[in-house]
Enzyme design. Structure first.
Site, PDB file in Angstrom:
ATOM      1  CG  ASP A 264      -2.005   1.076   1.139  1.00 53.20           C
ATOM      2  OD1 ASP A 264      -2.234   1.604   0.033  1.00 53.20           O
ATOM      3  OD2 ASP A 264      -2.600   1.411   2.187  1.00 53.20           O
TER       4      ASP A 264
ATOM      5  CG  ASP B  47      -2.248   6.374   7.732  1.00 51.59           C
ATOM      6  OD1 ASP B  47      -2.584   7.064   6.750  1.00 51.59           O
ATOM      7  OD2 ASP B  47      -2.431   5.143   7.802  1.00 51.59           O
TER       8      ASP B  47
ATOM      9  CD  GLU C 126      -5.456   9.866   6.025  1.00 59.22           C
ATOM     10  OE1 GLU C 126      -6.024   9.648   4.951  1.00 59.22           O
ATOM     11  OE2 GLU C 126      -5.312   8.967   6.874  1.00 59.22           O
TER      12      GLU C 126
END
Ligand code: GLC
Ligand code: GLC
Length: 645
Positions: A147, A289, A331
């Site tokens: 990813d 994140d 985020e």
């Protein structure tokens, strides 16, 4: 249910004493004296937060002591120059709100091959005016599927393809010496399935099985999946994946990204240790994140739960104790009400502004600024001591995260509007200029997001002058509404979609790679030739950067809405001392006249700061198609326009 042990029984001095013994601290140690001071200031907060998460556990006090021990050790290891930086930043805590801030983001390998290559690009970063560099995840990760590095196998090892931890530390120091802060991701919602903890969990080790959400059969997964959203439905249905021994592990994102179990205090302690290790390499800002997903509770969507905020605050308190200059960027690509809740000096000082990002594209497609204007009016204001990070696009897809309630007030049906936007940006709508690609098209739910570089979404492939103007228009918003503007590096020379990803091992199933091209060398070579599209875009962005850096009105995030009274024209004011900047941006394809009456609150003479020309605005002002201006205006003299004046 265990009665939660009262915090009153936890004595800070006892914890501190135990930590000093376990860390083998000699009395009179200078580092320790510093730490003690910070401890006295911040321990009460940390203890309260940790208690609200884990206070019901019989071993609460031991867990808290090990956490503080982790902090004390990290403080002891913190290099002296970073401790100097800690004090400087404490004295100048609004440094990241400066109008000189400009961010850039890139993949180390795609943009510069390796860390050494990034170092070699510092002169270019200075030419561009960067003060903030976000390097996409660069840690050890599975190959070829990782990813884009968001599956971390060790937070302490740099991916050997990219370099070493020593090189990262040197790079951080060299960037800092050049006025550039280093930002890296803290991917703390999950690890890769190859992380040592994950391997032990998969082997059945009970201690490490508790680091993740692992269940013996489908009972609990089925129960959780009643309410949780599918993030990567093309990868696997639901949120759980089977292990070879028949158990099921939580994987919100890809099958190889296993969610950490923060209901286990040992996970918090271990991750705090990884975070402080990174801080001590000289990282200035951690991009936190996937913050929305870090806490789970049965019967809920397992997104944005109150404990997610408590966890972030607890991590933040850990920083205040042991790495005080470190900042967090949130985020959270979720409903705007939820995005706002992460933004707080005690939680995340910085946050992506996904709403503004999405609505820039929305206004570009509709040639109607109402949703964007409404967002500036009601959703732009954030607490003092915090800042937005404003961007036109990122390494991820564009999702239409506006609030349906907001849209409904303007007579827009959210579901239908998203369908329109998706079809517009994948060029299935007649007259569309965009060259986007669908991402995670989910026929079951009708959900879909968009991939594409800025230039391709603006239609630069078709070679039109409008495309260049759209690219600059989009950036003019991110550069002037308030917050750190963040460029996806390569976009400043108009890089286009890269369809090669379909042939790249591990990327073929993820359309986001279409907008993560390799360093566009030929385009960069044209950047100083204004007769080329590259040169025109580059010059426009350089001009915005320079003007922004010399316009004190553009520091911070304060913004006063301004109704330009034209459906296609966005207006807003950025107040300074005695002057203000009035920004006007024309999203329509026709010239627009802003009437004299609309501008009558301002003095007749204004300075167009981007062209450095004096302009008169008392007869109205004409803005060309896709054009934008930043006007330095003053208030009209009192009585102006009245018959007595
Ligand atoms: C974030 C990243 C995205 C990644 C996901 C899982 O949203 O930006 O690229 O896929 O987290 O880590
Ligand atoms: C993010 C978002 C999701 C996004 C994904 C990565 O965390 O929540 O909407 O699409 O991760 O692309």
């Amino acid at each position: 249910m265990v009665e939660s042990a009262s915090l009153d029984h936890v004595s800070g001095q006892q914890v501190l004493g135990a930590v000093a013994r376990q860390a083998g601290i000699a009395p009179g140690d200078r580092d320790w004296a510093d730490f003690e001071q910070r401890f006295n200031r911040h321990f009460p907060d940390l203890a309260r937060l940790f208690h609200s998460l884990y206070g019901s556990r019989p071993d609460f006090q031991d867990q808290l002591t090990s956490l503080v021990l982790e902090c004390a050790r990290a403080w002891k290891d913190r290099p002296a120059n970073l401790k100097v930086l800690d004090s400087e930043r404490e004295a100048n805590s609004d440094w990241f709100q400066s109008n000189r801030m400009l961010g850039g983001v890139c993949y180390v390998d795609r943009y510069a091959t390796d860390l050494e290559g990034v170092r070699a690009r510092i002169p270019y970063f200075k030419e561009l005016g960067l003060t903030y560099l976000h390097l996409m995840p660069l840690f050890l990760a599975p190959e070829p599927l990782s990813d884009g590095g968001y599956a971390v196998s060790s937070y302490r090892v740099v991916n050997p393809r990219l370099g070493t931890m020593d090189q990262l530390r040197d790079l951080a120091a060299e960037l800092r010496a050049n006025g550039i802060s280093l930002v890296v991701d803290f991917i703390f919602n999950h690890t890769s399935n190859e992380h040592e903890w994950a391997r032990k969990a998969a082997d059945g080790d009970p201690r490490y099985s508790d680091y993740y959400w692992i269940f013996p059969d489908r009972t609990m997964p089925d129960a959780f999946e009643q309410n949780v959203r599918e993030i990567f439905p093309e990868d696997h249905p639901g949120s759980f994946v089977p292990l070879p021994d028949g158990r099921w592990v939580w994987a919100t994102f890809h099958t190889f990204q296993w969610d950490l179990n923060y209901s286990n205090p040992e996970v918090f302690r271990a991750m705090a240790g990884e975070m402080l290790f990174l801080a001590n390499q000289g990282i200035d800002i951690l991009r936190m994140d996937a913050v929305a997903f870090i806490w789970k509770r049965l019967g809920t969507s397992c997104e944005n739960l109150p404990e997610a905020h408590t966890l972030l605050r607890a991590f933040n308190a850990v920083c205040r104790l042991a790495a005080p200059s470190l900042l967090f960027k949130s985020e959270a690509i979720v409903h705007p009400d939820e995005v706002a809740l992460y933004i707080d000096p005690a939680e995340c000082q910085l946050s992506y502004n996904p709403l503004q990002m999405a609505l820039i594209w929305e206004a570009m497609a509709t040639r109607d600024v109402s949703l964007l204007a409404q967002a500036l009016e009601r959703r732009h204001s954030i607490p003092s001591g915090t800042s937005w990070v404003n961007y036109v696009r990122s390494h991820d897809d564009i999702g239409w995260t506006f609030a349906d309630e907001d849209a409904a007030e303007l007579g827009i049906n959210g579901f239908d509007h998203r369908r329109f936007l998706n079809s517009f940006y994948v060029n299935r709508f007649p007259g569309s200029f965009a060259h986007g690609v669908p991402f995670q098209d989910n026929p079951r739910t009708g959900d879909c997001r968009i991939s594409g570089t800025t230039a391709s979404l603006c239609g630069l492939e078709d070679g039109t002058a409008e495309a260049i103007r759209r690219i600059l228009l989009a950036h003019s918003i991110a550069f002037s509404t308030g917050g750190v503007p963040l460029l996806y590096l390569g976009d400043e020379v108009g890089q286009l979609n890269d369809y090669q990803y379909a042939l790249e091992d591990g990327h073929e199933a993820d359309s986001r790679w279409v907008h993560r091209p390799q360093f566009p060398a030929e385009r960069y070579a044209q950047r100083n030739d204004p007769s080329t599209p590259e040169g025109a875009i580059f010059a426009g962005l350089r001009r915005m950067t320079a003007v922004r850096a010399s316009a004190p009105e553009l520091a911070g995030t304060r913004l006063i809405p301004f109704a330009a009274n034209k459906r296609g024209v966005l207006g807003y004011q950025r107040p300074g001392e005695g002057t203000l900047i009035l920004a006007l941006a024309n999203f329509s394809d026709q010239p627009q006249v802003i009437s004299a009456e609309t501008l009558s609150g301002f003095a007749a003479e204004a300075l167009d700061v981007l062209s450095d020309a004096q302009v008169r605005i008392d007869q109205g002002f004409v803005l060309g198609p896709q054009d934008y201006v930043w006007l330095r205006v003053t208030a009209a003299a009192p009585g102006f326009g009245s018959p007595l004046s």
